[in-house]
Design an enzyme around this catalytic site. Structure first.
Site, PDB file in Angstrom:
ATOM      1  N   HIS A  50      -0.571   5.354   0.656  1.00 51.30           N
ATOM      2  CA  HIS A  50       0.430   5.139   1.715  1.00 51.30           C
ATOM      3  C   HIS A  50       0.956   6.501   2.150  1.00 51.30           C
ATOM      4  O   HIS A  50       1.129   7.392   1.313  1.00 51.30           O
ATOM      5  CB  HIS A  50       1.597   4.287   1.182  1.00 51.30           C
ATOM      6  CG  HIS A  50       2.405   3.666   2.265  1.00 51.30           C
ATOM      7  ND1 HIS A  50       3.401   4.344   2.919  1.00 51.30           N
ATOM      8  CD2 HIS A  50       2.340   2.437   2.825  1.00 51.30           C
ATOM      9  CE1 HIS A  50       3.932   3.558   3.830  1.00 51.30           C
ATOM     10  NE2 HIS A  50       3.315   2.392   3.812  1.00 51.30           N
ATOM     11  N   ASP A  56      -0.881  -4.395   1.545  1.00 53.98           N
ATOM     12  CA  ASP A  56      -2.073  -5.126   2.021  1.00 53.98           C
ATOM     13  C   ASP A  56      -2.998  -5.551   0.900  1.00 53.98           C
ATOM     14  O   ASP A  56      -3.928  -6.325   1.118  1.00 53.98           O
ATOM     15  CB  ASP A  56      -2.857  -4.241   3.006  1.00 53.98           C
ATOM     16  CG  ASP A  56      -2.108  -4.114   4.316  1.00 53.98           C
ATOM     17  OD1 ASP A  56      -2.051  -3.002   4.859  1.00 53.98           O
ATOM     18  OD2 ASP A  56      -1.548  -5.125   4.755  1.00 53.98           O
TER      19      ASP A  56
HETATM   20  C1  SDX Z   1       0.067  -0.112   6.003  1.00 54.15           C
HETATM   21  O1  SDX Z   1       3.064   3.524   7.435  1.00 54.15           O
HETATM   22  C2  SDX Z   1       3.382   2.318   7.063  1.00 54.15           C
HETATM   23  O2  SDX Z   1       4.510   2.018   6.733  1.00 54.15           O
HETATM   24  C3  SDX Z   1       2.247   1.282   7.107  1.00 54.15           C
HETATM   25  C4  SDX Z   1       2.543  -0.043   6.432  1.00 54.15           C
HETATM   26  C5  SDX Z   1       3.501  -0.858   7.250  1.00 54.15           C
HETATM   27  O3  SDX Z   1       4.164  -1.737   6.666  1.00 54.15           O
HETATM   28  O4  SDX Z   1       3.501  -0.736   8.513  1.00 54.15           O
HETATM   29  O5  SDX Z   1       3.094   0.160   5.160  1.00 54.15           O
HETATM   30  C6  SDX Z   1       1.271  -0.886   6.306  1.00 54.15           C
HETATM   31  O6  SDX Z   1      -0.593   0.324   6.913  1.00 54.15           O
HETATM   32  C7  SDX Z   1      -0.295   0.133   4.568  1.00 54.15           C
HETATM   33  C8  SDX Z   1      -1.556   1.051   4.402  1.00 54.15           C
HETATM   34  C9  SDX Z   1      -2.778   0.172   4.564  1.00 54.15           C
HETATM   35  N1  SDX Z   1      -3.990   0.996   4.614  1.00 54.15           N
HETATM   36  C10 SDX Z   1      -4.856   1.034   3.571  1.00 54.15           C
HETATM   37  O7  SDX Z   1      -4.707   0.436   2.503  1.00 54.15           O
HETATM   38  C11 SDX Z   1      -6.118   1.835   3.871  1.00 54.15           C
HETATM   39  C12 SDX Z   1      -6.423   2.747   2.685  1.00 54.15           C
HETATM   40  N2  SDX Z   1      -5.380   3.742   2.599  1.00 54.15           N
HETATM   41  C13 SDX Z   1      -5.686   5.081   3.109  1.00 54.15           C
HETATM   42  O8  SDX Z   1      -6.450   5.047   4.285  1.00 54.15           O
HETATM   43  C14 SDX Z   1      -4.490   6.007   3.111  1.00 54.15           C
HETATM   44  O9  SDX Z   1      -3.841   5.847   1.919  1.00 54.15           O
HETATM   45  C15 SDX Z   1      -3.463   5.908   4.245  1.00 54.15           C
HETATM   46  C16 SDX Z   1      -4.089   6.052   5.577  1.00 54.15           C
HETATM   47  C17 SDX Z   1      -2.733   4.615   4.165  1.00 54.15           C
HETATM   48  C18 SDX Z   1      -2.475   7.039   4.031  1.00 54.15           C
HETATM   49  O10 SDX Z   1      -3.189   8.203   4.072  1.00 54.15           O
HETATM   50  P1  SDX Z   1      -2.466   9.637   4.250  1.00 54.15           P
HETATM   51  O11 SDX Z   1      -1.012   9.567   4.053  1.00 54.15           O
HETATM   52  O12 SDX Z   1      -2.938  10.225   5.525  1.00 54.15           O
HETATM   53  O13 SDX Z   1      -2.995  10.384   3.012  1.00 54.15           O
HETATM   54  P2  SDX Z   1      -4.331  11.184   3.021  1.00 54.15           P
HETATM   55  O14 SDX Z   1      -5.377  10.418   3.791  1.00 54.15           O
HETATM   56  O15 SDX Z   1      -4.009  12.582   3.424  1.00 54.15           O
HETATM   57  O16 SDX Z   1      -4.756  11.117   1.483  1.00 54.15           O
HETATM   58  C19 SDX Z   1      -4.170  12.031   0.583  1.00 54.15           C
HETATM   59  C20 SDX Z   1      -5.160  12.100  -0.576  1.00 54.15           C
HETATM   60  C21 SDX Z   1      -6.587  12.334  -0.082  1.00 54.15           C
HETATM   61  O17 SDX Z   1      -7.265  13.015  -1.118  1.00 54.15           O
HETATM   62  P3  SDX Z   1      -7.705  14.569  -0.840  1.00 54.15           P
HETATM   63  O18 SDX Z   1      -8.543  14.530   0.431  1.00 54.15           O
HETATM   64  O19 SDX Z   1      -6.381  15.318  -0.623  1.00 54.15           O
HETATM   65  O20 SDX Z   1      -8.446  14.959  -2.075  1.00 54.15           O
HETATM   66  O21 SDX Z   1      -5.191  10.816  -1.237  1.00 54.15           O
HETATM   67  C22 SDX Z   1      -6.480  10.250  -1.118  1.00 54.15           C
HETATM   68  C23 SDX Z   1      -7.199  10.967   0.021  1.00 54.15           C
HETATM   69  O22 SDX Z   1      -8.596  10.967  -0.199  1.00 54.15           O
HETATM   70  N3  SDX Z   1      -6.318   8.824  -0.779  1.00 54.15           N
HETATM   71  C24 SDX Z   1      -7.136   7.877  -1.193  1.00 54.15           C
HETATM   72  C25 SDX Z   1      -6.618   6.693  -0.654  1.00 54.15           C
HETATM   73  N4  SDX Z   1      -5.528   6.957   0.066  1.00 54.15           N
HETATM   74  C26 SDX Z   1      -5.344   8.289  -0.006  1.00 54.15           C
HETATM   75  N5  SDX Z   1      -8.259   7.924  -1.949  1.00 54.15           N
HETATM   76  C27 SDX Z   1      -8.866   6.714  -2.162  1.00 54.15           C
HETATM   77  N6  SDX Z   1      -8.424   5.546  -1.684  1.00 54.15           N
HETATM   78  C28 SDX Z   1      -7.321   5.483  -0.942  1.00 54.15           C
HETATM   79  N7  SDX Z   1      -6.898   4.304  -0.462  1.00 54.15           N
END
Ligand code: SDX
Length: 378
Positions: free
Chosen positions: A262, A315
């Site tokens: 998140h 989710d």
């Molecule tokens: C919602 O914003 C809100 O409030 C949204 C929400 C709402 O109520 O409206 O809460 C609802 O959208 C919840 C999120 C649902 N999405 C997912 O579950 C999809 C999977 N999650 C990821 O895509 C990710 O966690 C995000 C997009 C939600 C957040 O990503 P960020 O904040 O941009 O973080 P990032 O992509 O920069 O990741 C930071 C690190 C990375 O590693 P490095 O590249 O630094 O080594 O964390 C890792 C990422 O690879 N990482 C994950 C991960 N989420 C982050 N690695 C594996 N699986 C994941 N799900």
């Protein structure tokens, strides 16, 4: 045009762009409050109707206020037959695309579309809160060449939503779980879809335009689209024993595990636990506990990532609940939208109240003053 020193905040990470009095999120401690009330109290003690009133009006309603609000919701569920015709025309599209199109079309039939006053916008938001479940379930019937189930004014918001799935009155416990799901999805500050709705409202565009924008943004797999993808993941994992290898594989390929991580929460999403209990109980009741066991196994496999702030989010459990309720997987994200209509509405109202055009900058790093060469010489 020297390379002046600029601070670039990609993804606007950690940037506060305005003030709000609606939703408080503490990402470090995993705290969520709507209008100062803990999401835990609201999830366990409130109803979607009461929570929607709280978000929109800023205070918990007394009995008379809630009855009046509920009466308006129940009497506003119908959608114009011409919008049903549009749904029929695009019935083979994804439900989120149909929802986006139908909400946009509703603006042509709403008598207050051009009135952007606070009061008219509030009334439109309440109407859309009532109409969006009807759009989702009417499309679901039409795409199966069935007649849409007419909304039932005797039933609550959540019960009527489930009722429109197949015309049967849902049992109390599943209605309560669906109601809790809508409460947990009702608002979440400046998430991507709410931010986009605010950008739209910032230009003084109307509520239907802003909510159409929100629906478009929510459909992305990084945002609302995750709920549908969690179910696809769980079906691919097939058994709890296979979860660890599945997750290891995903992560090795630098892919994201859906339902985890998140932008704001670096502790567990406070909404997730309420749905976790729901999946376990519903799985047992339906004699289908396997899905819950797979979810738990995926959570265990992701435990090492918690120290990097990657926890389960709202989710992760929602999709399996919907699946156990017999809801088609491609309706999972529209369900998120159903819960979020009051949230998008209050975000738009807050933007209108202290409006400012949202127009950030991009730092140009390209070339300058290039010589124009005629096409003959290129
Ligand atoms: C919602 O914003 C809100 O409030 C949204 C929400 C709402 O109520 O409206 O809460 C609802 O959208 C919840 C999120 C649902 N999405 C997912 O579950 C999809 C999977 N999650 C990821 O895509 C990710 O966690 C995000 C997009 C939600 C957040 O990503 P960020 O904040 O941009 O973080 P990032 O992509 O920069 O990741 C930071 C690190 C990375 O590693 P490095 O590249 O630094 O080594 O964390 C890792 C990422 O690879 N990482 C994950 C991960 N989420 C982050 N690695 C594996 N699986 C994941 N799900």
């Amino acid at each position: 045009m020297g390379d002046e020193k600029v601070n670039i905040h990609r993804g606007l990470v950690g940037i506060h762009f305005d003030r709000t009095q609606t939703t408080y999120i503490n990402g470090k401690q995993g705290i969520l409050e709507y209008r100062g009330y803990s999401i835990h109290d609201l999830a366990e003690k409130s109803t979607f109707e009461e929570t929607a009133y709280l978000l929109l009006h800023g205070n918990l309603p007394n009995k008379a206020q809630l009855d009046e609000f509920d009466k308006i919701l129940r009497s506003s569920r119908k959608i114009p037959s011409k919008v049903l015709k549009i749904i029929e025309t695009i019935k083979s599209a994804h439900p989120m695309d149909v929802l986006r199109t139908a909400v946009s079309a509703l603006s042509a039939f709403d008598k207050e579309t051009d009135d952007k006053s606070y009061e008219a916008t509030l009334r439109k938001g309440i109407r859309l809160t009532a109409q969006v479940p009807t759009i989702v379930m009417s499309h679901n019937a039409i795409r199966q060449n069935k007649k849409p189930v007419t909304p039932n004014p005797e039933l609550s918001h959540a019960a009527n939503f489930l009722y429109m799935l197949d015309g049967s009155i849902p049992p109390e416990n599943t209605t309560k779980l669906m109601d809790k799901d809508f409460i947990l999805h009702a608002d979440h500050g400046s998430n991507a879809s709410a931010f986009a709705a605010r950008v739209c409202a910032g230009t003084q565009a109307d509520l239907h335009s802003a909510i159409t924008t929100g629906i478009s943004v929510l459909s992305g797999p990084s945002h609302g689209g995750a709920a549908e993808n969690v179910m696809k993941m769980v079906k691919e994992v097939r058994s709890p024993e296979k979860a660890k290898d599945y997750v290891t594989n995903l992560l090795r390929n630098k892919e994201r595990v859906m339902g985890f991580g998140h932008r704001v929460y670096k502790a567990e999403d406070p909404r997730a636990g309420h749905l976790k209990e729901g999946v376990e109980a519903l799985g047992k009741e339906k004699g289908d506990p396997g899905w819950y066991e797979i979810l738990v196994a995926v959570m265990d496999a992701m435990k090492p990532y918690q120290r990097r702030g990657i926890h389960v989010n709202v989710d992760f459990f929602a999709g399996v609940i919907y699946h156990l309720l017999g809801i088609p997987t491609d309706l999972f994200v529209p369900i998120f939208a159903i819960g979020r209509i009051p949230g998008w509405t209050i975000q738009v109202l807050e933007q209108y109240e202290h409006n400012i055009l949202l127009r950030p900058l991009l730092h140009y790093t390209g070339e300058h003053e290039k010589q124009y060469i005629s096409i003959e010489k290129r």
